[in-house]
Design a protein around this motif. Structure first.
Motif, mmCIF file in Angstrom:
data_model
loop_
_atom_site.group_PDB
_atom_site.id
_atom_site.type_symbol
_atom_site.label_atom_id
_atom_site.label_comp_id
_atom_site.label_asym_id
_atom_site.label_seq_id
_atom_site.Cartn_x
_atom_site.Cartn_y
_atom_site.Cartn_z
ATOM 1 N N ILE A 10 5.949 -44.857 -52.196
ATOM 2 C CA ILE A 10 6.995 -43.912 -52.592
ATOM 3 C C ILE A 10 6.419 -42.574 -53.057
ATOM 4 O O ILE A 10 7.128 -41.738 -53.591
ATOM 5 N N GLU A 13 8.181 -39.148 -52.134
ATOM 6 C CA GLU A 13 9.548 -38.843 -52.557
ATOM 7 C C GLU A 13 9.585 -37.486 -53.255
ATOM 8 O O GLU A 13 8.717 -37.170 -54.066
ATOM 9 N N ARG A 38 13.625 -38.505 -42.853
ATOM 10 C CA ARG A 38 13.091 -38.285 -44.197
ATOM 11 C C ARG A 38 14.199 -37.960 -45.196
ATOM 12 O O ARG A 38 14.045 -38.157 -46.384
ATOM 13 N N ARG A 39 15.262 -37.360 -44.699
ATOM 14 C CA ARG A 39 16.340 -36.854 -45.555
ATOM 15 C C ARG A 39 17.688 -37.281 -44.990
ATOM 16 O O ARG A 39 17.761 -37.848 -43.920
ATOM 17 N N TYR A 53 19.987 -42.633 -52.894
ATOM 18 C CA TYR A 53 18.883 -42.784 -51.951
ATOM 19 C C TYR A 53 17.843 -41.707 -52.210
ATOM 20 O O TYR A 53 18.127 -40.668 -52.816
ATOM 21 N N ALA A 54 16.629 -41.976 -51.736
ATOM 22 C CA ALA A 54 15.509 -41.061 -51.922
ATOM 23 C C ALA A 54 15.405 -40.086 -50.751
ATOM 24 O O ALA A 54 15.771 -40.409 -49.617
ATOM 25 N N LEU A 55 14.874 -38.915 -51.051
ATOM 26 C CA LEU A 55 14.535 -37.910 -50.047
ATOM 27 C C LEU A 55 13.018 -37.816 -49.987
ATOM 28 O O LEU A 55 12.345 -37.855 -51.027
ATOM 29 N N LEU A 56 12.493 -37.678 -48.784
ATOM 30 C CA LEU A 56 11.043 -37.575 -48.611
ATOM 31 C C LEU A 56 10.651 -36.148 -48.251
ATOM 32 O O LEU A 56 11.400 -35.445 -47.565
ATOM 33 N N ALA A 60 5.478 -36.797 -45.550
ATOM 34 C CA ALA A 60 5.701 -38.219 -45.237
ATOM 35 C C ALA A 60 5.610 -38.417 -43.726
ATOM 36 O O ALA A 60 6.241 -37.698 -42.954
ATOM 37 N N ARG A 70 9.867 -45.150 -44.559
ATOM 38 C CA ARG A 70 10.260 -46.080 -45.630
ATOM 39 C C ARG A 70 10.800 -45.254 -46.793
ATOM 40 O O ARG A 70 10.072 -44.449 -47.368
ATOM 41 N N ARG A 71 12.074 -45.474 -47.074
ATOM 42 C CA ARG A 71 12.757 -44.741 -48.149
ATOM 43 C C ARG A 71 13.502 -45.719 -49.043
ATOM 44 O O ARG A 71 14.033 -46.715 -48.584
ATOM 45 N N ARG A 72 13.569 -45.378 -50.322
ATOM 46 C CA ARG A 72 14.319 -46.219 -51.250
ATOM 47 C C ARG A 72 15.812 -45.948 -51.140
ATOM 48 O O ARG A 72 16.248 -44.810 -50.979
#
Length: 133
Positions: A10, A13, A38-39, A53-56, A60, A70-72
């Motif tokens: 992670i 992120e 990623r977004r 949710y997460a943004l990368l 990444a 892989r994103r949370r």
């Protein structure tokens, strides 16, 4: 599960998008999902609801084999404490649950007494409140 999410998974992120006010949630479930971007808001295919949710960041890299990132994703199920306070998780919390106040980009998050349902109500009276003798 939160304990299975490694910090190096992670590290890219750059932020979270919360779809609900997390101040009213004792815990959220977190998972590391394979997503095509990623977004942007990912598709959600579980029971219950996605709460964030997460943004990368651009650094990444996608998986060489699948081309996914892989994103949370943060979510809750219909029987979680926010919806069913006297139910299965009146005390305790699911294995993948963390207190959303402990989350930050690149940080796994952790359980707290609040997320575990063991936070005791305060016995200290509010200022200015007159208690009967």
């Amino acid at each position: 599960m939160s304990s299975l999410i490694a910090e190096d998974e992670i590290v890219h992120e750059v932020g979270f998008v919360w779809l609900e006010d997390i101040d009213g949630l004792d815990y959220v479930r977190q998972s590391l999902d394979r997503l095509p971007t990623r977004r942007g808001r990912p598709a959600y295919h579980r029971d219950g609801r996605m709460v964030g949710y997460a943004l990368l960041g651009p650094q990444a890299k996608p998986s060489r084999s699948s081309g996914t990132f892989r994103r949370r994703v943060f979510w809750l199920l219909p029987h979680d404490r926010d919806t069913d306070p006297d139910g299965l998780y009146a005390t305790g919390a699911p294995a993948e649950a963390v207190d959303p106040r402990t989350l930050a980009p690149g940080t796994k998050g952790r359980k707290t007494p609040r997320s575990g349902g063991s936070q005791q109500p305060s016995t200290t009276p509010e200022p200015g409140l007159i208690l009967p003798l």
